[in-house]
Design a protein around this motif. Sequence first.
Motif, mmCIF file in Angstrom:
data_model
loop_
_atom_site.group_PDB
_atom_site.id
_atom_site.type_symbol
_atom_site.label_atom_id
_atom_site.label_comp_id
_atom_site.label_asym_id
_atom_site.label_seq_id
_atom_site.Cartn_x
_atom_site.Cartn_y
_atom_site.Cartn_z
ATOM 1 N N MET A 9 -44.485 -28.998 -6.711
ATOM 2 C CA MET A 9 -45.003 -28.216 -7.835
ATOM 3 C C MET A 9 -44.041 -28.233 -9.018
ATOM 4 O O MET A 9 -44.464 -28.271 -10.177
ATOM 5 C CB MET A 9 -45.256 -26.763 -7.389
ATOM 6 C CG MET A 9 -46.384 -26.602 -6.398
ATOM 7 S SD MET A 9 -47.981 -27.113 -7.035
ATOM 8 C CE MET A 9 -48.232 -28.620 -6.103
ATOM 9 N N VAL A 10 -42.742 -28.225 -8.740
ATOM 10 C CA VAL A 10 -41.755 -28.323 -9.826
ATOM 11 C C VAL A 10 -41.867 -29.670 -10.523
ATOM 12 O O VAL A 10 -41.760 -29.772 -11.758
ATOM 13 C CB VAL A 10 -40.330 -28.092 -9.274
ATOM 14 C CG1 VAL A 10 -39.273 -28.419 -10.328
ATOM 15 C CG2 VAL A 10 -40.162 -26.657 -8.815
ATOM 16 N N LEU A 11 -42.113 -30.723 -9.751
ATOM 17 C CA LEU A 11 -42.292 -32.049 -10.352
ATOM 18 C C LEU A 11 -43.482 -32.078 -11.305
ATOM 19 O O LEU A 11 -43.448 -32.769 -12.327
ATOM 20 C CB LEU A 11 -42.484 -33.100 -9.258
ATOM 21 C CG LEU A 11 -41.251 -33.541 -8.483
ATOM 22 C CD1 LEU A 11 -41.644 -34.542 -7.422
ATOM 23 C CD2 LEU A 11 -40.229 -34.145 -9.418
ATOM 24 N N LEU A 12 -44.542 -31.349 -10.970
ATOM 25 C CA LEU A 12 -45.734 -31.327 -11.810
ATOM 26 C C LEU A 12 -45.614 -30.368 -12.980
ATOM 27 O O LEU A 12 -46.528 -30.255 -13.780
ATOM 28 C CB LEU A 12 -46.961 -30.944 -10.969
ATOM 29 C CG LEU A 12 -47.379 -31.956 -9.908
ATOM 30 C CD1 LEU A 12 -48.506 -31.397 -9.060
ATOM 31 C CD2 LEU A 12 -47.818 -33.256 -10.564
ATOM 32 N N GLY A 13 -44.497 -29.670 -13.073
ATOM 33 C CA GLY A 13 -44.313 -28.725 -14.169
ATOM 34 C C GLY A 13 -44.910 -27.367 -13.918
ATOM 35 O O GLY A 13 -45.012 -26.563 -14.840
ATOM 36 N N ALA A 14 -45.331 -27.071 -12.693
ATOM 37 C CA ALA A 14 -45.914 -25.772 -12.346
ATOM 38 C C ALA A 14 -44.855 -24.929 -11.655
ATOM 39 O O ALA A 14 -44.890 -24.732 -10.437
ATOM 40 C CB ALA A 14 -47.146 -25.953 -11.465
ATOM 41 N N GLU A 15 -43.903 -24.437 -12.431
ATOM 42 C CA GLU A 15 -42.800 -23.676 -11.841
ATOM 43 C C GLU A 15 -43.278 -22.348 -11.259
ATOM 44 O O GLU A 15 -42.725 -21.855 -10.273
ATOM 45 C CB GLU A 15 -41.716 -23.408 -12.894
ATOM 46 C CG GLU A 15 -41.089 -24.660 -13.474
ATOM 47 C CD GLU A 15 -41.842 -25.152 -14.697
ATOM 48 O OE1 GLU A 15 -42.798 -24.468 -15.113
ATOM 49 O OE2 GLU A 15 -41.483 -26.229 -15.220
ATOM 50 N N PHE A 16 -44.320 -21.767 -11.875
ATOM 51 C CA PHE A 16 -44.827 -20.481 -11.384
ATOM 52 C C PHE A 16 -45.395 -20.619 -9.974
ATOM 53 O O PHE A 16 -45.138 -19.789 -9.099
ATOM 54 C CB PHE A 16 -45.886 -19.946 -12.355
ATOM 55 C CG PHE A 16 -46.506 -18.657 -11.925
ATOM 56 C CD1 PHE A 16 -45.766 -17.484 -11.908
ATOM 57 C CD2 PHE A 16 -47.836 -18.603 -11.538
ATOM 58 C CE1 PHE A 16 -46.334 -16.292 -11.502
ATOM 59 C CE2 PHE A 16 -48.405 -17.414 -11.135
ATOM 60 C CZ PHE A 16 -47.652 -16.254 -11.122
ATOM 61 N N ILE A 17 -46.176 -21.690 -9.752
ATOM 62 C CA ILE A 17 -46.738 -21.909 -8.417
ATOM 63 C C ILE A 17 -45.621 -22.211 -7.416
ATOM 64 O O ILE A 17 -45.686 -21.789 -6.259
ATOM 65 C CB ILE A 17 -47.776 -23.047 -8.465
ATOM 66 C CG1 ILE A 17 -48.939 -22.654 -9.357
ATOM 67 C CG2 ILE A 17 -48.281 -23.387 -7.068
ATOM 68 C CD1 ILE A 17 -50.023 -23.685 -9.466
ATOM 69 N N ALA A 18 -44.597 -22.936 -7.846
ATOM 70 C CA ALA A 18 -43.467 -23.215 -6.957
ATOM 71 C C ALA A 18 -42.770 -21.922 -6.534
ATOM 72 O O ALA A 18 -42.440 -21.740 -5.358
ATOM 73 C CB ALA A 18 -42.473 -24.142 -7.660
ATOM 74 N N MET A 19 -42.576 -20.995 -7.482
ATOM 75 C CA MET A 19 -41.955 -19.727 -7.133
ATOM 76 C C MET A 19 -42.861 -18.893 -6.226
ATOM 77 O O MET A 19 -42.386 -18.199 -5.324
ATOM 78 C CB MET A 19 -41.620 -18.943 -8.409
ATOM 79 C CG MET A 19 -40.497 -19.551 -9.213
ATOM 80 S SD MET A 19 -38.984 -19.751 -8.255
ATOM 81 C CE MET A 19 -38.613 -18.060 -7.850
ATOM 82 N N LEU A 20 -44.187 -18.974 -6.449
ATOM 83 C CA LEU A 20 -45.105 -18.271 -5.558
ATOM 84 C C LEU A 20 -45.015 -18.811 -4.133
ATOM 85 O O LEU A 20 -45.056 -18.049 -3.163
ATOM 86 C CB LEU A 20 -46.542 -18.403 -6.074
ATOM 87 C CG LEU A 20 -46.945 -17.527 -7.256
ATOM 88 C CD1 LEU A 20 -48.401 -17.765 -7.606
ATOM 89 C CD2 LEU A 20 -46.709 -16.062 -6.967
ATOM 90 N N LEU A 21 -44.919 -20.142 -4.004
ATOM 91 C CA LEU A 21 -44.796 -20.739 -2.672
ATOM 92 C C LEU A 21 -43.546 -20.235 -1.955
ATOM 93 O O LEU A 21 -43.587 -19.904 -0.765
ATOM 94 C CB LEU A 21 -44.762 -22.260 -2.789
ATOM 95 C CG LEU A 21 -46.114 -22.977 -2.857
ATOM 96 C CD1 LEU A 21 -45.906 -24.441 -3.181
ATOM 97 C CD2 LEU A 21 -46.846 -22.845 -1.553
#
Length: 203
Positions: free
Chosen positions: A45-57
């Motif tokens: 998710m960080v690679l895709l630029g979705a840092e918020f979803i990465a933090m949720l995971l």
Amino acid sequence: MIHVFAFYLFACIMIAAGALTIFARNPVHSVLWLIVAFFNAAGLMVLLGAEFIAMLLVIVYVGAVAVLFLFVVMMLDIDFAELRAGFVDYLPFGVLIALVLLAEILLGVGIWQAGPIELAQRAAPAPTDAHNIEAIGALLYTRYIFLFEAAGIILLVAMIGAIVLTHRARAGVRGQNIDSQNRRRPQDAVVNVNQPVGQGVEL
């Protein structure tokens, strides 16, 4: 080039951790492999630029769901003496996993500073000048609104199905009569008694 290397690294480790979650004989090891899979999914998710979803995971799934699974597994009938006996045998392998996770975190931070990969705009096109959370909300409630609502309906059906499957009548357990509870008046529920001094209470 480093984005491609990181993508395949995170993806391969996540697939391997998912397979080990299924095939591990020890349930505690299964939960630990599941946590490794969650961490690698957050890296993707960080690679895709979705840092918020990465933090949720990391916060929700690793910090809450996986720990809840671990607590449930710990309540099972597990021979902890045998588990502690194998701690020294698995220590080098555990240190190796910890070093791999540390290297992945450092790699993810470096790639996050370099910017998301091109795949992000192809998978979920969003305005580049918007904040991460704002872009996710715009995508969920515009382009993917029907899929989002369908996912909610599926979760609702799953919740109702779980309640129906686990709800069964047992002998000696009095069921709840919701209709009689709704029709109950306050004067029927509370009785004021002028109790004489020195006498017991009659029920």
